[in-house]
Design an enzyme around this catalytic site. Structure first.
Site, PDB file in Angstrom:
ATOM      1  N   ASP A  58       4.612   3.284  11.294  1.00 10.11           N
ATOM      2  CA  ASP A  58       4.502   4.725  11.095  1.00 10.11           C
ATOM      3  C   ASP A  58       3.099   5.134  10.646  1.00 10.11           C
ATOM      4  O   ASP A  58       2.573   6.163  11.081  1.00 10.11           O
ATOM      5  CB  ASP A  58       5.546   5.119  10.041  1.00 10.11           C
ATOM      6  CG  ASP A  58       5.554   6.599   9.762  1.00 10.11           C
ATOM      7  OD1 ASP A  58       5.392   7.371  10.720  1.00 10.11           O
ATOM      8  OD2 ASP A  58       5.733   6.987   8.596  1.00 10.11           O
ATOM      9  N   ASN A  69       1.539  15.616   8.147  1.00  6.02           N
ATOM     10  CA  ASN A  69       2.239  14.437   7.639  1.00  6.02           C
ATOM     11  C   ASN A  69       3.068  13.829   8.765  1.00  6.02           C
ATOM     12  O   ASN A  69       3.666  14.566   9.556  1.00  6.02           O
ATOM     13  CB  ASN A  69       3.153  14.842   6.474  1.00  6.02           C
ATOM     14  CG  ASN A  69       3.681  13.639   5.742  1.00  6.02           C
ATOM     15  OD1 ASN A  69       4.457  12.854   6.294  1.00  6.02           O
ATOM     16  ND2 ASN A  69       3.268  13.465   4.507  1.00  6.02           N
ATOM     17  N   ASN A  81      -2.140  10.830   0.552  1.00  2.00           N
ATOM     18  CA  ASN A  81      -0.996  11.122  -0.322  1.00  2.00           C
ATOM     19  C   ASN A  81      -1.009  10.209  -1.533  1.00  2.00           C
ATOM     20  O   ASN A  81      -1.601   9.138  -1.470  1.00  2.00           O
ATOM     21  CB  ASN A  81       0.305  10.890   0.459  1.00  2.00           C
ATOM     22  CG  ASN A  81       0.428  11.802   1.655  1.00  2.00           C
ATOM     23  OD1 ASN A  81       0.187  12.987   1.551  1.00  2.00           O
ATOM     24  ND2 ASN A  81       0.780  11.236   2.797  1.00  2.00           N
ATOM     25  N   ARG A  90       0.887  -1.191   0.000  1.00  2.00           N
ATOM     26  CA  ARG A  90       0.000   0.000   0.000  1.00  2.00           C
ATOM     27  C   ARG A  90       0.902   1.212   0.000  1.00  2.00           C
ATOM     28  O   ARG A  90       1.166   1.790   1.028  1.00  2.00           O
ATOM     29  CB  ARG A  90      -0.918  -0.056   1.227  1.00  2.00           C
ATOM     30  CG  ARG A  90      -2.059   0.907   1.249  1.00  2.00           C
ATOM     31  CD  ARG A  90      -1.626   2.358   1.517  1.00  2.00           C
ATOM     32  NE  ARG A  90      -1.410   2.692   2.911  1.00  2.00           N
ATOM     33  CZ  ARG A  90      -0.512   3.604   3.316  1.00  2.00           C
ATOM     34  NH1 ARG A  90       0.275   4.252   2.463  1.00  2.00           N
ATOM     35  NH2 ARG A  90      -0.368   3.862   4.601  1.00  2.00           N
TER      36      ARG A  90
END
Ligand SMILES: NC(=O)C1=CN([C@@H]2O[C@H](COP(=O)(O)OP(=O)(O)OC[C@H]3O[C@@H](n4cnc5c(N)ncnc54)[C@H](O)[C@@H]3O)[C@@H](O)[C@H]2O)C=CC1
Ligand SMILES: CC(=O)C(=O)O
Ligand SMILES: [Mg+2]
Length: 600
Positions: free
Chosen positions: A291, A487, A442, A179
């Site tokens: 993350d 982000n 994103n 992904r």
């Protein structure tokens, strides 16, 4: 006390080969010129040219580091001029190529250019251009970077890990390419993501580039276009599933741990089922984090708390904010979990009660308990239809927004443009006078809406954040619609750095929470009132030092810190807040040429 410890900190800096200690080089002549870790191009001083067998292999004039830097920036600026008028993708890829060539040739100069121009270069080496690079990886491939472990390497990984030339590795970013950003399964081409993330580690956290390792775990791909592409460089087979998949990841984790027991492994861009499964499987055994689940959650929570301040309300009002989250994947659920925990902690209510303020949607609309085949990870957040007036299972985004009138609409769906004009206009009816829109997906083309559309349709008073950068919006009469970049890059480098320096064997929720709280407290009242939620990317090294120190202190407070590089638990424990920050800053690598030979 701290004065006594400076020695230890200095030792630690030497340990991380920071300047100006001499670097060990076991090569000579052309081998040095072809090694980007040691290469100085025309910058080798005469003594090194003499003693390392470089005489005659370089033009005679010695160029200073500053002149080399100026020269690079001037060719970068010429490239900008020469590509003017070409398509955005062409220009971005050309910029990536020139940076990549420098990266492959001379890392010291590359990282200096990156650090000094981080605001300008992060969109090239990171999102959005890194997405384009991954999509075109097989065509762009010139030389390998990092390591590749494939389904065909089963049983070999313990010996393969020793093929990596560096003795010490501190930070690993690992992906299986399933992904990549919002671009889906890109197989082996996803290696661009660990490379880009680790560049941010060097630039923001000052991790020594000789101690980073990007890794691709190539277990196949389900992307038919790639399987059919004769230039595809990965394993041409469908993805391994179930126990076969886990056996590969297990073997890899054991191999890494055997060689570098203290290395931190960041899992990145795994499809949701494996993102959650691997986090659960490894977080009590290895120093690792995911993350997309945990870094993203901390950044989003900091932004959500900033939104409350932007509305000129006390932080405690966070518990009253109605928040609609679109996207129930690894990122959306990570954010929801952390936000619910924060509400529960702030209000003293149970997590079940805290959930009432949140509404979760996925590709099939609003998630309720009536959903058949509900994803197990989303079950705790499914709404009971009895509690929803006029909203049914699968309600659309626009219907949910119209009914709930949320303070915040947050997208982590990976679907470009789903915050349509209709949805954004519905946000005008928000119960807040300053509603927030977070289009966090994103790269840019996958953002739920653009900044211009958000300010145009939802109103000029909104707070806006996106995952990839957009320009601030000109609202006329000198007014500016501020664009925040929500982000995870604001947190993952500090999480990695703080964990590394703590020497902790695990990364706990407490350490992650400390990271998020540190970021949340970063902005002044004045900034937040203007809708500015995060610091400028230009300050990312300072932000990362602060976040790293917060994570380190949390590890110490939890009794998990073992220290590293000559600075042990006892010394860490006795550091004040300021001392910890000084220690973290002092441990950060900075690109300067270090001597390759001992002065005689
Ligand atoms: N800004 C940041 O720091 C970060 C951004 N992201 C971005 O978030 C996006 C999603 O990442 P993951 O959660 O890991 O992906 P994922 O694949 O695990 O989840 C995507 C979710 O979006 C839902 N979805 C798909 N189409 C939808 C539609 N039309 N309407 C509503 N929901 C829809 C899916 O059902 C799924 O629940 C990606 O674009 C990624 O780049 C991810 C991590 C960090
Ligand atoms: C930023 C990031 O980690 C993602 O989009 O996946
Ligand atoms: Mg990611």
């Amino acid at each position: 006390m701290w004065k006594l410890m400076r020695f230890a900190a200095a030792r630690s800096r030497l340990f991380s080969t920071a300047n100006p200690a001499p670097c060990m080089v076991h090569k000579r002549g052309a081998d040095i010129l072809h090694d980007p870790w040691f290469n100085k191009d025309t910058g080798f001083p005469l003594t090194e040219r003499d003693r390392l067998g470089l005489r005659g292999l370089l033009p005679p004039r010695i160029i200073s580091f500053q002149e080399q830097y100026d020269r690079f920036m001037s060719s970068y600026r010429s490239l900008e001029k020469n590509t003017h008028g070409q398509s955005d993708n062409f220009v971005s890829l050309s910029k990536w190529r020139i940076l990549n060539r420098l990266h492959d040739r001379n890392e010291t100069l590359y990282y200096r250019a990156l650090i000094d121009n981080i605001q300008e270069f992060s969109p090239i080496i990171y999102t959005p251009t890194v997405g384009l690079v991954c999509q075109n990886y097989c065509g762009l491939f010139r030389r390998p970077r990092g390591m590749y472990f494939s389904a065909k390497d089963k049983g070999e990984m313990m010996s393969m890990i020793y093929n990596w030339p560096a003795h010490q590795v501190d930070m690993i970013v690992l992906t299986d390419g399933s992904r990549i950003l919002g671009l889906g399964d890109l197989g082996v081409q996803g290696i661009g993501i660990p490379i880009g993330k680790l560049d941010m580690y060097v630039a923001a956290a000052g991790i020594n580039p000789q101690r980073i390792l990007p890794i691709m775990l190539d277990v196949g791909t389900n992307n038919q276009k790639l399987l059919d592409d004769r230039l595809y460089l990965g394993v041409r087979q469908p993805r391994l599933e179930g126990e076969e998949y886990l056996a590969i990841v297990d073997e890899f984790m054991e191999a890494v741990h055997a060689r570098w027991p203290k290395a931190i492994v960041q899992f990145e861009d795994f499809q949701m089922k494996w993102a959650f499964e691997t986090l659960k499987r490894y977080r009590q055994r290895f120093c690792m984090f995911n993350d997309d689940i945990q870094g993203t959650a901390g950044v989003a929570l900091a932004g959500l708390l900033g939104t409350v301040r932007a509305q000129d309300r006390p932080l405690s009002d966070f518990v009253k904010q109605k928040i609609v989250i679109v996207g129930a994947g690894s990122a959306g659920l990570g954010v929801l979990n952390m936000a619910v925990q924060a509400v529960s902690k702030m209000s003293g209510c149970s997590e079940t009660e805290a959930k009432s303020q949140f509404f979760l949607l996925d590709k099939d609309g609003l998630i309720t308990t009536e959903r058949s085949n509900i994803d197990p990870a989303a079950v705790p957040f499914a709404k009971n239809p009895r509690d929803l007036e006029g909203l049914a299972e699968g309600a659309s985004i626009v219907d949910v927004v119209k009914k709930v009138k949320p303070h915040v609409l947050l997208g982590l769906s990976g679907v470009g443009g789903i915050f349509s004009e209709q949805v954004l206009k519905a946000m005008r009816e928000s119960v807040s006078t300053k509603p927030a829109i977070f289009a966090m997906s994103n790269p840019t083309m996958n953002a739920e809406c653009t900044a211009i559309d958000a300010f145009n349709h939802a109103g000029e008073n909104i707070v806006f954040a996106s995952g990839s950068p957009f320009e601030n919006v000109d609202l006329g009469n000198g007014r500016v619609g501020h664009v925040n970049q929500a982000n995870n890059m604001y947190l993952f480098p500090g999480i990695g750095l703080g964990s590394l320096l703590s020497g902790a064997r695990l990364i706990t929720d407490g350490m992650l929470q400390a990271a998020s709280e540190c970021l949340a407290s970063y902005m002044t009242e004045e900034d937040t009132k203007k809708g500015i939620l995060y610091p400028s990317i230009d300050c990312i090294r300072n932000v990362t030092a602060d976040v790293g120190a917060a994570v380190l202190r949390a590890a110490v407070a939890e009794g998990l810190a073992e220290g590293q590089g000559g600075v042990g638990f006892k010394e860490l424990e006795h550091m004040s807040k300021e001392d910890t920050l000084e220690y973290v800053r002092g441990s950060m690598w900075y690109p300067e040429y270090c001597p390759l030979v001992q002065e005689k």
